[in-house]
Scaffold this motif. Structure first.
Motif, PDB file in Angstrom:
ATOM      1  N   HIS B   9      15.699  27.338  47.132  1.00 23.94           N
ATOM      2  CA  HIS B   9      14.454  27.995  47.249  1.00 23.94           C
ATOM      3  C   HIS B   9      14.586  28.573  45.800  1.00 23.94           C
ATOM      4  O   HIS B   9      15.718  29.471  45.826  1.00 23.94           O
ATOM      5  CB  HIS B   9      14.421  28.947  48.056  1.00 23.94           C
ATOM      6  N   ASP B  11      14.077  31.610  44.923  1.00 25.18           N
ATOM      7  CA  ASP B  11      13.597  32.931  45.118  1.00 25.18           C
ATOM      8  C   ASP B  11      14.269  33.925  44.300  1.00 25.18           C
ATOM      9  O   ASP B  11      15.518  33.449  43.585  1.00 25.18           O
ATOM     10  CB  ASP B  11      13.866  32.749  46.272  1.00 25.18           C
ATOM     11  N   GLY B  13      17.994  36.011  43.143  1.00 21.81           N
ATOM     12  CA  GLY B  13      18.376  36.633  44.138  1.00 21.81           C
ATOM     13  C   GLY B  13      19.083  35.443  44.708  1.00 21.81           C
ATOM     14  O   GLY B  13      20.553  36.046  45.759  1.00 21.81           O
ATOM     15  N   GLN B  16      23.088  34.813  43.064  1.00 20.49           N
ATOM     16  CA  GLN B  16      24.148  36.093  43.909  1.00 20.49           C
ATOM     17  C   GLN B  16      24.263  35.559  45.455  1.00 20.49           C
ATOM     18  O   GLN B  16      25.125  36.269  45.688  1.00 20.49           O
ATOM     19  CB  GLN B  16      22.602  37.335  43.859  1.00 20.49           C
ATOM     20  N   ARG B  17      23.044  35.384  45.754  1.00 19.85           N
ATOM     21  CA  ARG B  17      23.372  35.112  47.873  1.00 19.85           C
ATOM     22  C   ARG B  17      24.195  33.648  47.574  1.00 19.85           C
ATOM     23  O   ARG B  17      25.848  34.266  48.492  1.00 19.85           O
ATOM     24  CB  ARG B  17      22.248  34.731  48.420  1.00 19.85           C
ATOM     25  N   LYS B  25      35.143  35.286  50.183  1.00 17.98           N
ATOM     26  CA  LYS B  25      36.639  34.521  50.279  1.00 17.98           C
ATOM     27  C   LYS B  25      37.541  34.300  48.983  1.00 17.98           C
ATOM     28  O   LYS B  25      38.270  33.763  49.894  1.00 17.98           O
ATOM     29  CB  LYS B  25      36.070  33.311  50.826  1.00 17.98           C
ATOM     30  N   GLU B  59      29.472  24.870  55.222  1.00 19.44           N
ATOM     31  CA  GLU B  59      28.928  25.352  57.029  1.00 19.44           C
ATOM     32  C   GLU B  59      28.461  26.590  56.251  1.00 19.44           C
ATOM     33  O   GLU B  59      27.709  27.497  56.525  1.00 19.44           O
ATOM     34  CB  GLU B  59      29.912  25.692  58.043  1.00 19.44           C
ATOM     35  N   HIS B  60      29.368  27.585  55.331  1.00 17.64           N
ATOM     36  CA  HIS B  60      29.251  28.261  55.336  1.00 17.64           C
ATOM     37  C   HIS B  60      28.230  29.185  53.717  1.00 17.64           C
ATOM     38  O   HIS B  60      28.050  29.744  54.026  1.00 17.64           O
ATOM     39  CB  HIS B  60      30.683  29.898  54.255  1.00 17.64           C
ATOM     40  N   ARG B  62      25.686  26.025  53.612  1.00 16.35           N
ATOM     41  CA  ARG B  62      24.747  26.397  54.705  1.00 16.35           C
ATOM     42  C   ARG B  62      23.983  27.696  55.552  1.00 16.35           C
ATOM     43  O   ARG B  62      23.034  28.395  56.074  1.00 16.35           O
ATOM     44  CB  ARG B  62      24.651  24.513  54.732  1.00 16.35           C
ATOM     45  N   ARG B  63      24.629  28.028  55.828  1.00 13.14           N
ATOM     46  CA  ARG B  63      24.283  29.779  56.442  1.00 13.14           C
ATOM     47  C   ARG B  63      23.168  30.068  55.843  1.00 13.14           C
ATOM     48  O   ARG B  63      22.706  31.357  56.105  1.00 13.14           O
ATOM     49  CB  ARG B  63      25.329  30.221  56.596  1.00 13.14           C
ATOM     50  N   VAL B  64      22.914  30.455  53.784  1.00 13.05           N
ATOM     51  CA  VAL B  64      22.556  30.875  53.204  1.00 13.05           C
ATOM     52  C   VAL B  64      21.163  31.092  53.857  1.00 13.05           C
ATOM     53  O   VAL B  64      20.081  29.556  53.608  1.00 13.05           O
ATOM     54  CB  VAL B  64      22.628  30.913  51.810  1.00 13.05           C
ATOM     55  N   HIS B  65      19.847  31.152  53.724  1.00 11.50           N
ATOM     56  CA  HIS B  65      18.818  31.411  53.574  1.00 11.50           C
ATOM     57  C   HIS B  65      18.015  30.582  53.157  1.00 11.50           C
ATOM     58  O   HIS B  65      17.635  29.475  53.536  1.00 11.50           O
ATOM     59  CB  HIS B  65      18.198  32.561  54.884  1.00 11.50           C
ATOM     60  N   ASP B  66      18.118  30.808  51.635  1.00 18.29           N
ATOM     61  CA  ASP B  66      17.895  30.330  50.980  1.00 18.29           C
ATOM     62  C   ASP B  66      18.288  28.563  50.413  1.00 18.29           C
ATOM     63  O   ASP B  66      17.681  28.012  49.738  1.00 18.29           O
ATOM     64  CB  ASP B  66      17.637  30.730  49.329  1.00 18.29           C
ATOM     65  N   VAL B  67      20.022  28.234  51.220  1.00 21.43           N
ATOM     66  CA  VAL B  67      19.730  27.221  50.756  1.00 21.43           C
ATOM     67  C   VAL B  67      19.205  26.078  51.561  1.00 21.43           C
ATOM     68  O   VAL B  67      19.207  25.905  52.731  1.00 21.43           O
ATOM     69  CB  VAL B  67      21.108  26.890  51.195  1.00 21.43           C
TER      70      VAL B  67
END
Lengths: 573, 118
Positions: B9, B11, B13, B16-17, B25, B59-60, B62-67
């Motif tokens: 998305h 949006d 930031g 940055q996310r 990491k 998977e890390h 994919r966890r980001v809400h905007d992805v």
């Protein structure tokens, strides 16, 4: 309707009754509308306290706590509490005011990039760009906080968006979530095969089991496969600890029997745990001998710390039921040798910690709490030795709740979290087992507790030092004590009285009972200042960065190393 | 070199996310391409890295809400490089290996290079 009013209406729509916070310049419209909407507001003395209270509230009710702070320092103060919630997967909606969008980025008064600062410690955050986004953002925030792995979310709310009008149509617009949580049970047959083939299985329960409230289901699975249950620090209390199969907490300061069994079994069924270094010890040594079934709601946790696992992605409740369904009609092997061995080991670890001494021994305090607290009491802890004594010795039976900052280890968490818990469950007795160092970090919230009639008790284990650090300096740094001894200690009884609360000092262990009983019927918040022996170490300890084989037992531990009962599983090389 | 393709998305930031995941990491991302894509309100971000832990990050991310989508793309990475040497400025585009070789040959020239894949 203006933005601030809509925001509060959105909170009400989500079932919020209480918010914790402190007003300031950038949230004035919001606080102006609080007058009219019928939400209870608990005015804290520090934003960190507000966040911990929302966190404690969420951990009791399993739905998001809401905290509000102003821009700039309000937001930065909130971060510790939000990060605490993030590490322990506690749902929270943190709202911070922000300077008007027209001056954003100009270093306006009380401006800080709260949106950027919060990003690493929340599941997601939003900066509201215009008032019309408010209904969608608030609805989405609650959805994200409560779906999948529960976590805090943050809304950065500029003051002009609070003042602007919101289109009626936007409020009525139906909310469609962007992302659905995914479940992946494709490995379930492998998991069932592992469990069936196991000679000596163990169920390891983490915080995820508490969030999905799967205690009874886990016990059913454990009884079915005749596996003992061990818990992590965050999983403590997910299953009642008076059940014969439950061995207690594992890890750095866990029960010897639990840590031993976890490291000497052949199959681990890990439910909602992320294999933190505090639970496993040295990660490269952990789980080498075992087959591991790892159940977690967050797919990124599977294989993160411990690899070569059979991963099942989903919430503990659902996955445990899938496992039970898969195992139900099968002829499960009798594991008599294993269950008898575990029962024998459990006896070997059952020490009597009703210890008398002068000054008071901390074990005795927890022993008294076990005896005197009601079966629905809520015990919170601060961080340090007080927390570990509570983890090791406190008996979470029946409906008791044990609440602690496990991931971030935030000193000062326990007292405000206890207040949040009391707000969530006013009929229950809530007590914070504190240390003198931790309590001093957030004891200003006594004012909040007194003012709002949140009558929680605080039992300060007072050793006039930062006890856990003291112990580590004694054990691992050659007794070179650096900045751990406090000088003249404030008088906690007088502090309680200064805030209009009751306080009592306990110097003899015979007086503990009276103090704890008085605390339960007090009409105000109650502080017990118990003088404990600073020389009494929290033992056993698995030294940091070492494996379970290198645990230091200490003179009081009666554990014989698990050798007294014959093992059906070959010992580790 | 692994190439990770993300649909996100568009949006505030979002970069940055995503980069925050790698920073935490201690994984350095070698090249980044980000730009508009066929879906309204979305963008595509292509990351490439040689870091040994990079393949474990799916998977890390994919966890980001905007992805919205994240996947590794194997074997068809393209690259683009811009070079400025003694002989002036030029650009190279094509399969990743060819561009790598071309850049290698221009010893001492200033260059910038990025990988992409779809």
């Amino acid at each position: 309707m203006r933005g601030s009013r809509v925001a509060l209406e959105m909170l009400k729509e989500q079932g919020v009754r209480v918010v914790f916070g402190i007003p300031g310049g950038a949230v004035l419209p919001l606080y102006d509308d609080l007058y009219d909407v019928g939400l209870r507001h608990v005015l804290c003395r520090h934003e960190q306290g507000a966040a911990h209270m929302a966190d404690g509230f969420a951990r009791v009710l399993k739905r998001p706590g809401v905290c509000i702070a102003t821009s700039g320092p309000g937001a930065t103060n909130l971060i510790t509490g939000v990060a605490t919630a993030y590490m322990d997967s506690s749902p929270m909606v943190a709202i911070t005011g922000q300077v008007a969008t027209s001056v954003m980025g100009n270093d306006a008064f009380q401006e800080v990039d709260a949106f950027g600062l919060m990003m690493p410690v929340v599941k997601h955050n939003w900066r509201i760009e215009s008032a019309n986004e408010i209904p969608r953002v608030f609805r989405e925030a609650f959805h994200v906080a409560t779906h999948g792995r529960t976590a805090p979310v943050h809304i950065d709310f500029p003051v002009d968006a609070q003042r602007d009008e919101v289109d009626e149509a936007k409020i009525k617009q139906k909310f469609v979530p962007r992302k659905q949580t995914k479940r992946d049970l494709s490995n379930v047959l492998d998991a069932i095969k592992f469990i069936e083939e196991a000679e000596a299985p163990v169920v390891m329960v983490g915080g995820g089991a508490r969030w999905s409230q799967a205690g009874t289901d886990i016990l059913r699975l454990a009884e079915m496969i005749q596996a003992p249950v061990v818990t992590t620090l965050m999983g403590k209390g997910a299953v009642p600890e008076d059940h014969p199969l439950v061995l207690g907490p594992v890890g750095m300061h866990g029960k010897m029997v639990a840590t031993y069994v976890l490291n000497n079994c052949d199959t681990i069924v890990a439910l909602g745990t992320r294999f933190s270094d505090r639970s496993t010890g040295k990660l490269s040594e952990f789980g080498k001998q075992q087959r591991i079934v790892h159940v977690d709601i967050d797919s990124s946790e599977v294989g993160k710390n411990v690899s070569n696992v059979v991963g099942l992605v989903g919430d503990v409740y659902t996955v445990v039921h899938a496992l039970i369904a898969g195992l139900e009609n099968r002829a499960l092997r009798k594991r008599t040798a294993w269950t008898e061995r575990v029962a024998g080991l459990k006896k070997e670890c059952a020490c009597d910690f009703n210890l008398s001494g002068h000054p008071i021994l901390p074990q005795k305090i927890v022993w008294e709490l076990n005896r005197l607290l009601p079966d629905d009491a809520i015990l919170t802890t601060e961080v340090g030795r007080n927390q570990m004594w509570a983890e090791h010795f406190f008996d979470v039976r029946q409906n008791r709740i044990f609440m602690t900052s496990g991931g971030l280890g935030t000193m000062g968490f326990g007292f405000p979290a206890a207040m949040g818990a009391k707000v969530a469950a006013p009929e229950r007795f809530v007590i914070d087992l504190a240390g003198d160092g931790s309590f001093q970090m957030t004891m200003k919230e006594l004012a909040t507790a007194r003012e709002n009639g949140i009558n929680v008790a605080v039992l300060v284990m007072n050793d006039n030092a930062l006890g856990m650090v003291l112990q580590w300096q004694r054990m691992f740094y050659g007794e070179r004590y650096s900045a751990v001894h406090f000088g003249p200690m404030p008088d906690f009884v007088k502090i309680a009285e200064a805030y209009g609360c009751e306080g009592v000092r306990v110097a003899k262990d015979g007086d503990l009972e009276d103090a704890i009983v008085r605390a339960q019927s007090a009409e105000t918040p109650f502080v017990i200042d118990a003088m404990i022996d600073p020389k009494e170490d929290m033992l056993p300890i698995m030294p940091p960065g070492r494996s379970a084989k290198e645990i230091i037992l200490g003179p009081r531990c009666i554990w014989k190393g698990g050798a007294t009962v014959e093992s059906p599983v070959p010992a580790r090389p | 070199m692994k190439v990770l393709s993300l649909l996100v998305h568009d949006d505030w930031g979002v970069m940055q996310r995503i980069m925050g995941v790698f920073t935490r990491k201690r994984i350095s991302v070698d090249t980044i391409i980000a730009g508009p894509c066929e879906r309204q309100g979305c963008a595509r971000v292509i990351l490439a890295s040689k870091h040994p832990s990079f393949p474990k990050m799916l998977e890390h991310v994919r966890r980001v809400h905007d992805v919205i989508e994240a996947e590794f793309i194997e074997n068809n990475a393209e690259a683009f490089a811009l070079l400025r040497g003694a002989s002036g400025r030029r650009s190279v585009a094509g399969p990743a290996q060819e561009v790598d070789d071309a850049v290698e040959k221009e010893d001492g020239a200033a260059y910038v290079k990025a990988y992409a894949a779809l």
